[in-house]
Design a protein around this motif. Structure first.
Motif, short mmCIF file in Angstrom:
data_model
loop_
_atom_site.label_atom_id
_atom_site.label_comp_id
_atom_site.label_asym_id
_atom_site.label_seq_id
_atom_site.Cartn_x
_atom_site.Cartn_y
_atom_site.Cartn_z
N LEU A 127 3.65 -5.13 2.07
CA LEU A 127 2.45 -5.15 1.21
C LEU A 127 1.22 -4.61 1.94
CD1 LEU A 127 2.85 -8.66 -0.46
CD2 LEU A 127 3.17 -6.45 -1.54
N GLY A 128 1.34 -4.41 3.27
CA GLY A 128 0.18 -4.03 4.07
C GLY A 128 -0.55 -2.80 3.55
N LEU A 129 0.18 -1.72 3.33
CA LEU A 129 -0.49 -0.48 2.91
C LEU A 129 -0.95 -0.54 1.45
CD1 LEU A 129 1.58 2.19 4.86
CD2 LEU A 129 -0.74 1.43 5.32
N ALA A 130 -0.29 -1.39 0.63
CA ALA A 130 -0.77 -1.57 -0.75
C ALA A 130 -2.14 -2.26 -0.70
CB ALA A 130 0.23 -2.40 -1.55
N GLY A 155 7.54 8.28 13.83
CA GLY A 155 7.01 9.04 12.69
C GLY A 155 7.71 8.64 11.39
N ILE A 156 7.28 9.29 10.31
CA ILE A 156 7.79 8.94 8.97
C ILE A 156 8.18 10.24 8.27
CG2 ILE A 156 7.19 7.78 6.79
CD1 ILE A 156 4.76 6.55 8.39
N ALA A 157 9.37 10.29 7.68
CA ALA A 157 9.81 11.50 6.99
C ALA A 157 8.92 11.75 5.76
CB ALA A 157 11.27 11.36 6.57
N ALA A 158 8.68 13.04 5.47
CA ALA A 158 7.71 13.44 4.43
C ALA A 158 7.99 12.78 3.07
CB ALA A 158 7.71 14.95 4.29
N GLU A 159 9.28 12.61 2.72
CA GLU A 159 9.55 12.09 1.36
C GLU A 159 9.09 10.64 1.19
OE1 GLU A 159 12.06 12.92 3.50
OE2 GLU A 159 13.76 11.54 3.33
N HIS A 160 8.91 9.91 2.29
CA HIS A 160 8.48 8.51 2.16
C HIS A 160 6.96 8.38 2.03
CE1 HIS A 160 12.45 7.01 3.03
NE2 HIS A 160 12.50 7.72 4.14
N ILE A 161 6.24 9.36 2.59
CA ILE A 161 4.78 9.18 2.73
C ILE A 161 4.08 8.85 1.40
CG2 ILE A 161 2.63 10.33 3.43
CD1 ILE A 161 4.18 11.41 5.82
N PRO A 162 4.35 9.59 0.30
CA PRO A 162 3.61 9.26 -0.93
C PRO A 162 3.92 7.87 -1.47
CG PRO A 162 4.85 11.33 -1.16
CD PRO A 162 5.29 10.69 0.11
N ARG A 163 5.03 7.26 -1.03
CA ARG A 163 5.42 5.96 -1.61
C ARG A 163 5.01 4.76 -0.75
NH1 ARG A 163 11.04 5.50 -4.19
NH2 ARG A 163 9.88 3.76 -5.09
N LEU A 164 4.43 5.04 0.45
CA LEU A 164 4.17 3.94 1.38
C LEU A 164 3.18 2.90 0.87
CD1 LEU A 164 4.05 5.79 4.82
CD2 LEU A 164 5.92 4.47 3.84
N THR A 165 2.29 3.32 -0.07
CA THR A 165 1.29 2.35 -0.56
C THR A 165 1.82 1.56 -1.77
OG1 THR A 165 0.28 4.09 -1.87
CG2 THR A 165 -0.74 3.64 0.26
N GLU A 166 3.06 1.83 -2.18
CA GLU A 166 3.64 1.02 -3.26
C GLU A 166 3.96 -0.36 -2.70
OE1 GLU A 166 7.16 2.82 -4.91
OE2 GLU A 166 6.12 4.72 -5.20
N ARG A 167 3.80 -1.38 -3.54
CA ARG A 167 4.10 -2.73 -3.07
C ARG A 167 5.58 -2.86 -2.72
NH1 ARG A 167 0.91 -5.80 -7.73
NH2 ARG A 167 -0.92 -4.52 -7.52
N PHE A 168 5.83 -3.43 -1.59
CA PHE A 168 7.18 -3.71 -1.08
C PHE A 168 7.96 -2.47 -0.66
CE2 PHE A 168 6.41 -7.40 -3.95
CZ PHE A 168 6.34 -8.36 -2.95
#
Ligand code: ADP
Length: 278
Positions: free
Chosen positions: A229-232, A200-213
């Motif tokens: 870059l995948g999610l970007a 899983g992924i901690a909540a604070e990271h989720i909004p930033r996962l689509t940022e490049r790198f």
């Protein structure tokens, strides 16, 4: 930015005749900072494998004659590093290509279920290698959306690859498809979900996962061959398809990534601007 231009020949003359121009530079500065950051990150990401490659080349050319096994091992690492650079450049090119036509909506009708099934078949060897049971579940109905087949294949590929890579080895990854009826006169949505049983992924990271790198754990992502870059790429592809991305995760209980796209209607009304996401 505030500026004033005197108008010499304006009626009435005098110092009071000026045109004031007001321009908000905050957004421009933010975009410029993002661009600088992006170039710095991309250069850094390319430099790391390049430095490793140069190091091994120097060792192989150096006075100490390595035995055949060591040489073979070095060449293997060099190959992995070169592949990493190729993967990164491919991702950078995909991202810029998608951004270039992000505002042009696709016009072909494709079945999201078929695309998902095709990608799951292509990912089967990777899943087997990691001991992950990868399955696809789809309802027995057409799941039409307006889309670019290759770009949507890439979206599914990124999500399945992440689930297999970051999900616990030996776990289960389920790709499922759903048709969700729209509320009050709105069109239905076709939804694709990719569920894993990973950490899983901690909540604070989720909004930033689509940022490049952006990566939760850079070392582990690199080790898995990730570029960050995948999610970007997924986010920009979905912007073009008027789709949405939702990442739901609870540390210790796995992750579900949901992608929803407007269902294609025979009258083409899903392309009406009123339904464009904000
Ligand atoms: P990468 O190339 O590193 O996989 P992505 O943009 O695809 O880049 O993902 C960004 C980061 O999000 C990953 O580095 C990883 O830390 C995290 N992540 C993505 N998907 C998952 C998942 N299913 N489970 C846990 N972490 C994930």
């Amino acid at each position: 930015q505030i500026g004033a231009l005197p108008i010499p020949d304006a009626p009435g003359g005098g110092e009071a005749n000026v045109v004031l121009f007001l321009r908000d530079l905050t957004e421009a500065r933010r975009l410029e900072a993002m661009r600088v950051d992006f170039v710095a990150n991309a250069s850094h990401e390319l430099r790391t494998p390049l430095a490793a490659l140069l190091g091994f080349i120097e060792t192989l050319q150096g006075p100490a004659k390595e035995d055949a096994r060591a040489r073979e091992q070095f060449l293997g690492i060099m190959r992995t590093q070169a592949q990493r650079m190729t993967g990164l450049i491919d991702d950078l090119l995909s991202l810029s290509r998608i951004e270039l036509h992000e505002h042009v909506a696709p016009t072909r009708i494709v079945d999201l279920g078929r695309i998902a099934r095709q990608m799951v078949e292509m990912q089967a060897p990777l899943a087997r290698e990691r001991g992950v049971a990868l399955t696809v579940e789809r309802p027995d109905i057409p799941l039409p959306v307006l889309g670019d087949r290759d770009e949507l294949l890439r979206v599914v590929e990124n999500l399945v690859e992440n689930a297999v890579k970051y999900g616990n080895s030996g776990g289960v990854v389920v790709v499922s498809l759903h048709r969700i009826e729209g509320a009050a006169g709105r069109g239905a949505q076709i939804e694709l979900r990719v569920r894993d049983e990973g950490p899983g992924i901690a909540a604070e990271h989720i909004p930033r996962l689509t940022e490049r790198f952006y990566r939760v754990d850079t070392a582990s992502s690199r080790q898995q061959g990730g570029t960050g870059l995948g999610l970007a790429i997924v986010k920009h592809t979905l912007n073009r398809h008027r789709g949405k991305l939702i990442i739901e995760s609870e540390p210790g209980h796995g992750t579900t990534v949901r992608v929803s796209l407007p269902e294609h209607r025979p009258d083409g009304s899903e392309t009406m601007p009123a339904e464009l996401p904000p």
